[in-house]
Design a protein around this motif. Sequence first.
Motif, PDB file in Angstrom:
ATOM      1  N   MET A 109       0.834  -1.204   0.000  1.00 52.49           N
ATOM      2  CA  MET A 109       0.000   0.000   0.000  1.00 52.49           C
ATOM      3  C   MET A 109       0.871   1.258   0.000  1.00 52.49           C
ATOM      4  O   MET A 109       0.615   2.197  -0.744  1.00 52.49           O
ATOM      5  CB  MET A 109      -0.935   0.017   1.209  1.00 52.49           C
ATOM      6  N   THR A 110       1.909   1.253   0.849  1.00 49.20           N
ATOM      7  CA  THR A 110       2.814   2.402   0.914  1.00 49.20           C
ATOM      8  C   THR A 110       3.498   2.628  -0.426  1.00 49.20           C
ATOM      9  O   THR A 110       3.567   3.756  -0.921  1.00 49.20           O
ATOM     10  CB  THR A 110       3.870   2.200   2.021  1.00 49.20           C
ATOM     11  N   ASN A 111       3.999   1.547  -1.026  1.00 51.57           N
ATOM     12  CA  ASN A 111       4.666   1.668  -2.326  1.00 51.57           C
ATOM     13  C   ASN A 111       3.702   2.160  -3.402  1.00 51.57           C
ATOM     14  O   ASN A 111       4.059   3.005  -4.228  1.00 51.57           O
ATOM     15  CB  ASN A 111       5.285   0.334  -2.741  1.00 51.57           C
ATOM     16  N   GLY A 112       2.485   1.648  -3.390  1.00 48.86           N
ATOM     17  CA  GLY A 112       1.494   2.066  -4.382  1.00 48.86           C
ATOM     18  C   GLY A 112       1.105   3.525  -4.234  1.00 48.86           C
ATOM     19  O   GLY A 112       1.011   4.258  -5.226  1.00 48.86           O
ATOM     20  N   LEU A 113       0.886   3.959  -2.985  1.00 48.14           N
ATOM     21  CA  LEU A 113       0.531   5.364  -2.754  1.00 48.14           C
ATOM     22  C   LEU A 113       1.686   6.297  -3.092  1.00 48.14           C
ATOM     23  O   LEU A 113       1.479   7.377  -3.647  1.00 48.14           O
ATOM     24  CB  LEU A 113       0.078   5.565  -1.302  1.00 48.14           C
ATOM     25  N   THR A 114       2.906   5.876  -2.766  1.00 47.50           N
ATOM     26  CA  THR A 114       4.075   6.683  -3.099  1.00 47.50           C
ATOM     27  C   THR A 114       4.224   6.807  -4.609  1.00 47.50           C
ATOM     28  O   THR A 114       4.499   7.898  -5.133  1.00 47.50           O
ATOM     29  CB  THR A 114       5.354   6.072  -2.486  1.00 47.50           C
ATOM     30  N   LEU A 115       4.037   5.702  -5.322  1.00 46.79           N
ATOM     31  CA  LEU A 115       4.106   5.730  -6.782  1.00 46.79           C
ATOM     32  C   LEU A 115       3.027   6.639  -7.358  1.00 46.79           C
ATOM     33  O   LEU A 115       3.299   7.468  -8.240  1.00 46.79           O
ATOM     34  CB  LEU A 115       3.966   4.318  -7.349  1.00 46.79           C
ATOM     35  N   ALA A 116       1.802   6.511  -6.856  1.00 50.72           N
ATOM     36  CA  ALA A 116       0.699   7.345  -7.352  1.00 50.72           C
ATOM     37  C   ALA A 116       0.987   8.824  -7.099  1.00 50.72           C
ATOM     38  O   ALA A 116       0.750   9.672  -7.977  1.00 50.72           O
ATOM     39  CB  ALA A 116      -0.611   6.938  -6.694  1.00 50.72           C
ATOM     40  N   PHE A 117       1.504   9.152  -5.916  1.00 49.67           N
ATOM     41  CA  PHE A 117       1.842  10.540  -5.601  1.00 49.67           C
ATOM     42  C   PHE A 117       2.935  11.058  -6.523  1.00 49.67           C
ATOM     43  O   PHE A 117       2.846  12.173  -7.050  1.00 49.67           O
ATOM     44  CB  PHE A 117       2.281  10.655  -4.139  1.00 49.67           C
ATOM     45  N   THR A 118       3.963  10.242  -6.749  1.00 50.14           N
ATOM     46  CA  THR A 118       5.080  10.659  -7.601  1.00 50.14           C
ATOM     47  C   THR A 118       4.618  10.874  -9.040  1.00 50.14           C
ATOM     48  O   THR A 118       4.965  11.878  -9.676  1.00 50.14           O
ATOM     49  CB  THR A 118       6.210   9.616  -7.558  1.00 50.14           C
ATOM     50  N   VAL A 119       3.833   9.937  -9.561  1.00 50.66           N
ATOM     51  CA  VAL A 119       3.331  10.068 -10.931  1.00 50.66           C
ATOM     52  C   VAL A 119       2.416  11.288 -11.037  1.00 50.66           C
ATOM     53  O   VAL A 119       2.516  12.075 -11.985  1.00 50.66           O
ATOM     54  CB  VAL A 119       2.602   8.779 -11.367  1.00 50.66           C
ATOM     55  N   ALA A 175       4.509  14.427 -10.975  1.00 50.24           N
ATOM     56  CA  ALA A 175       5.254  14.575 -12.229  1.00 50.24           C
ATOM     57  C   ALA A 175       4.345  15.083 -13.349  1.00 50.24           C
ATOM     58  O   ALA A 175       4.717  15.990 -14.101  1.00 50.24           O
ATOM     59  CB  ALA A 175       5.893  13.248 -12.624  1.00 50.24           C
ATOM     60  N   ILE A 176       3.152  14.515 -13.439  1.00 46.97           N
ATOM     61  CA  ILE A 176       2.210  14.953 -14.476  1.00 46.97           C
ATOM     62  C   ILE A 176       1.780  16.392 -14.231  1.00 46.97           C
ATOM     63  O   ILE A 176       1.721  17.201 -15.160  1.00 46.97           O
ATOM     64  CB  ILE A 176       0.992  14.004 -14.535  1.00 46.97           C
ATOM     65  N   TRP A 177       1.491  16.730 -12.979  1.00 47.83           N
ATOM     66  CA  TRP A 177       1.071  18.098 -12.657  1.00 47.83           C
ATOM     67  C   TRP A 177       2.179  19.101 -12.981  1.00 47.83           C
ATOM     68  O   TRP A 177       1.922  20.145 -13.574  1.00 47.83           O
ATOM     69  CB  TRP A 177       0.691  18.186 -11.185  1.00 47.83           C
ATOM     70  N   ALA A 178       3.414  18.780 -12.600  1.00 48.57           N
ATOM     71  CA  ALA A 178       4.537  19.688 -12.864  1.00 48.57           C
ATOM     72  C   ALA A 178       4.779  19.831 -14.362  1.00 48.57           C
ATOM     73  O   ALA A 178       5.117  20.905 -14.844  1.00 48.57           O
ATOM     74  CB  ALA A 178       5.797  19.170 -12.176  1.00 48.57           C
ATOM     75  N   TRP A 179       4.588  18.760 -15.102  1.00 46.31           N
ATOM     76  CA  TRP A 179       4.790  18.809 -16.549  1.00 46.31           C
ATOM     77  C   TRP A 179       3.669  19.590 -17.213  1.00 46.31           C
ATOM     78  O   TRP A 179       3.907  20.367 -18.131  1.00 46.31           O
ATOM     79  CB  TRP A 179       4.846  17.381 -17.094  1.00 46.31           C
ATOM     80  N   TRP A 180       2.437  19.406 -16.763  1.00 47.64           N
ATOM     81  CA  TRP A 180       1.279  20.008 -17.397  1.00 47.64           C
ATOM     82  C   TRP A 180       1.122  21.481 -17.046  1.00 47.64           C
ATOM     83  O   TRP A 180       0.659  22.265 -17.862  1.00 47.64           O
ATOM     84  CB  TRP A 180       0.017  19.245 -16.972  1.00 47.64           C
TER      85      TRP A 180
END
Length: 109
Positions: free
Chosen positions: A41-51, A54-59
């Motif tokens: 769960m921690t890894n999944g939430l961390t991945l979702a937050f990072t992605v 990244a998308i928000w900063a790019w967009w």
Amino acid sequence: MEKEKVSTGTWIRTIVLAVALFNQTLVMSGHNPLPFTDEQMTNGLTLAFTVGAAIWAWWKDNGFTENGIKAKNFKKKLDQGEVEFEGPKEVTEDSQIEVDNTDNFGGAK
């Protein structure tokens, strides 16, 4: 007249609500709603937050060039009513407009 579209935010909130209601129904019926370990769960939430970050900063409208910074500053002044723009409401490939880059509009030099 073009039909209005449902916003992406509305879809995301609706999906999150549906998942939350589904999980709550499973909990109330005695089932394990999330068959994952805490580490997964921690890894999944961390991945979702990072992605997501990244998308928000790019967009997000980031002005890296001098003209990009000038345009962002001009838009801010336009939104605040500090300057007026007389021209087409929407610029398309067929629009015939002249651009004058001599005024700085408060941007960096």
